[in-house]
Design an enzyme around this catalytic site. Structure first.
Site, PDB file in Angstrom:
ATOM      1  N   HIS A   1       0.797  -1.233   0.000  1.00 46.65           N
ATOM      2  CA  HIS A   1       0.000   0.000   0.000  1.00 46.65           C
ATOM      3  C   HIS A   1       0.824   1.275   0.000  1.00 46.65           C
ATOM      4  CE1 HIS A   1       0.891  -0.308   4.297  1.00 46.65           C
ATOM      5  NE2 HIS A   1       0.601   0.964   4.395  1.00 46.65           N
TER       6      HIS A   1
HETATM    7  N1  UDP Z   1      -3.666  -6.074   8.569  1.00 45.65           N
HETATM    8  C1  UDP Z   1      -4.957  -6.547   8.655  1.00 45.65           C
HETATM    9  N2  UDP Z   1      -5.600  -6.941   7.506  1.00 45.65           N
HETATM   10  C2  UDP Z   1      -5.009  -6.899   6.278  1.00 45.65           C
HETATM   11  C3  UDP Z   1      -3.678  -6.410   6.201  1.00 45.65           C
HETATM   12  C4  UDP Z   1      -3.040  -5.989   7.365  1.00 45.65           C
HETATM   13  O1  UDP Z   1      -5.519  -6.630   9.747  1.00 45.65           O
HETATM   14  O2  UDP Z   1      -5.657  -7.246   5.277  1.00 45.65           O
HETATM   15  C5  UDP Z   1      -2.995  -5.608   9.799  1.00 45.65           C
HETATM   16  C6  UDP Z   1      -1.615  -6.162  10.081  1.00 45.65           C
HETATM   17  O3  UDP Z   1      -1.675  -7.389  10.760  1.00 45.65           O
HETATM   18  C7  UDP Z   1      -0.998  -5.061  10.939  1.00 45.65           C
HETATM   19  C8  UDP Z   1      -1.623  -3.794  10.381  1.00 45.65           C
HETATM   20  O4  UDP Z   1      -2.779  -4.215   9.655  1.00 45.65           O
HETATM   21  O5  UDP Z   1      -1.399  -5.218  12.286  1.00 45.65           O
HETATM   22  C9  UDP Z   1      -0.656  -3.078   9.465  1.00 45.65           C
HETATM   23  O6  UDP Z   1      -1.298  -2.023   8.849  1.00 45.65           O
HETATM   24  P1  UDP Z   1      -0.806  -1.371   7.487  1.00 45.65           P
HETATM   25  O7  UDP Z   1       0.027  -2.355   6.737  1.00 45.65           O
HETATM   26  O8  UDP Z   1      -2.023  -0.819   6.837  1.00 45.65           O
HETATM   27  O9  UDP Z   1       0.056  -0.119   7.969  1.00 45.65           O
HETATM   28  P2  UDP Z   1       1.594   0.123   8.294  1.00 45.65           P
HETATM   29  O10 UDP Z   1       1.984  -0.845   9.367  1.00 45.65           O
HETATM   30  O11 UDP Z   1       2.371  -0.031   7.032  1.00 45.65           O
HETATM   31  O12 UDP Z   1       1.637   1.535   8.800  1.00 45.65           O
END
Ligand code: UDP
Length: 364
Positions: free
Chosen positions: A207
């Site tokens: 993403h």
């Molecule tokens: N996650 C989720 N469903 C999904 C993909 C990710 O629950 O389909 C969870 C994942 O386990 C983690 C969090 O979302 O706890 C990560 O969020 P994201 O990747 O959107 O953000 P980032 O960590 O890159 O800021």
């Protein structure tokens, strides 16, 4: 009267960081927390599902701010929080991670002279093209209490001239959530519902704007996924931003045709469940690099840099960039099977309790 915290959340990766702190505050019963959701992520599968699955009460206040430009969103969140914090002045505002709502809430608290705590402080990718990097820097500079997950974060803050007395290394709050819900996630056996065989599939998430808003980059990544899919089943819960770009550039059909299993974003329990039995993860997410480290699942990170270098130092994570050659080579180099990374210090499930104790002491 108990001191009042205002916890501000907005997007998916905030919910699994706020839930353990809400739970710790409630368990101790000596501080009060009000949960404010800006609405930055509002779809059922990017927001509501987490409140239910993480056993978190509905937000006390929902601002319903989404859409429009980033500046418009940030400005509206600042204005709405200004009204809220003026009407019900909290003793401390608590923000999490690096999303736009974190930036906006940090500014709103600062301009009203309300003490600010930043959970997951000190992370740096050193990539100024990454929108989250600016958000982290601003939140860290404005915060009075900086809660860090790892020694690299402490060093980054020291190098930025942040006084050491503001910095508290407490560990990784996402790990609190992961360790608490892992048994339920395993029991869910989400791989079965999708017809997947344990250790015979890879989980993909993407993403980051640098990967999905750049047509050349996204085409290259899709090419790599199609190639990897020839030797192992991939399951890919697609972030709404990524789905929109793939639809716009006609990439969804190629992926679907290759056999990659495309899903809507899944709930937290489903996602953790899928990760626990996967052979590897391919991601550009920050949080998933950490979760894969704790679960001992090899992680290929489709980026040139990471603000979580500790996940590389302790074992399971590898940067493979976003060119197809690098991603495919990273996949081929996987030894297969789980790795047993050493766990970073204080990633032990008790981070929220440590934060609660420090906040209580500082506010008393
Ligand atoms: N996650 C989720 N469903 C999904 C993909 C990710 O629950 O389909 C969870 C994942 O386990 C983690 C969090 O979302 O706890 C990560 O969020 P994201 O990747 O959107 O953000 P980032 O960590 O890159 O800021």
């Amino acid at each position: 009267m108990a001191k009042q915290l205002a916890l501000v959340v907005g997007a998916r990766p905030n919910f699994m960081k706020a839930a353990p702190l809400m739970a710790a505050v409630q368990a101790k019963g000596r501080l009060q927390a009000r949960l404010i959701h800006t609405g930055q992520h509002f779809d059922a599968n990017m927001s509501n599902v987490f409140f239910r699955q993480l056993q978190m009460a509905e937000p006390d206040l929902y601002l319903d701010i989404h859409g429009g430009s980033v500046n418009e969103q940030v400005a509206r969140v600042i204005l709405e929080l200004d009204k809220e914090f003026t009407a019900r002045r909290p003793d401390m505002v608590v923000v999490f991670g690096d999303v736009n709502s974190t930036l906006a809430a940090s500014i709103a608290a600062n301009k009203l002279n309300i003490p600010l705590a930043h959970v997951e402080a000190g992370l740096r990718s050193w990539d100024r093209e990454m929108p989250e990097e600016h958000n982290r820097i601003v939140a860290d500079v404005l915060a009075d209490y900086l809660f860090t997950p790892s020694p690299d974060a402490d060093e980054n803050l020291a190098a930025a001239g942040i006084p050491a007395e503001r910095v508290h290394r407490v560990g990784n709050i996402m790990v609190d959530c992961l360790l608490r819900f892992k048994p339920a996630a395993e029991q869910l056996a989400a791989w079965t519902a999708h017809g997947l065989t344990p250790r015979q599939y890879g989980v993909v998430t993407l993403h980051r704007p640098s990967n999905v808003d750049d047509q050349l980059a996204l085409r290259g990544i899709v090419e790599a996924l199609v190639e990897i899919q020839r030797s192992v089943q991939l399951v890919f819960p697609v972030h709404p931003r990524t789905r929109a770009r793939m639809a716009e550039w006609g990439l969804l059909d190629a992926l679907q045709g290759s056999g990659v299993m495309l899903l809507e974003p899944v709930g937290y329990l489903e996602f953790i469940s899928l990760m626990t039995q996967s052979r590897f993860i391919l991601t550009d997410s920050g949080g998933i690099q950490e979760e894969s480290t704790v679960l001992g699942i090899p992680c290929l990170t489709a980026r040139e840099n990471t603000e979580r270098p500790i996940t590389i130092q302790v074992g399971g994570n590898r940067l493979v960039g976003n060119r197809p050659e690098g991603i495919i080579a990273g996949y081929r180099a996987l030894q297969g099977g789980a790795v047993a990374p050493q766990q970073p210090e204080l990633w032990d499930g008790h981070t929220a309790e440590r934060i609660e104790a420090i906040l209580y002491e500082k506010l008393s």
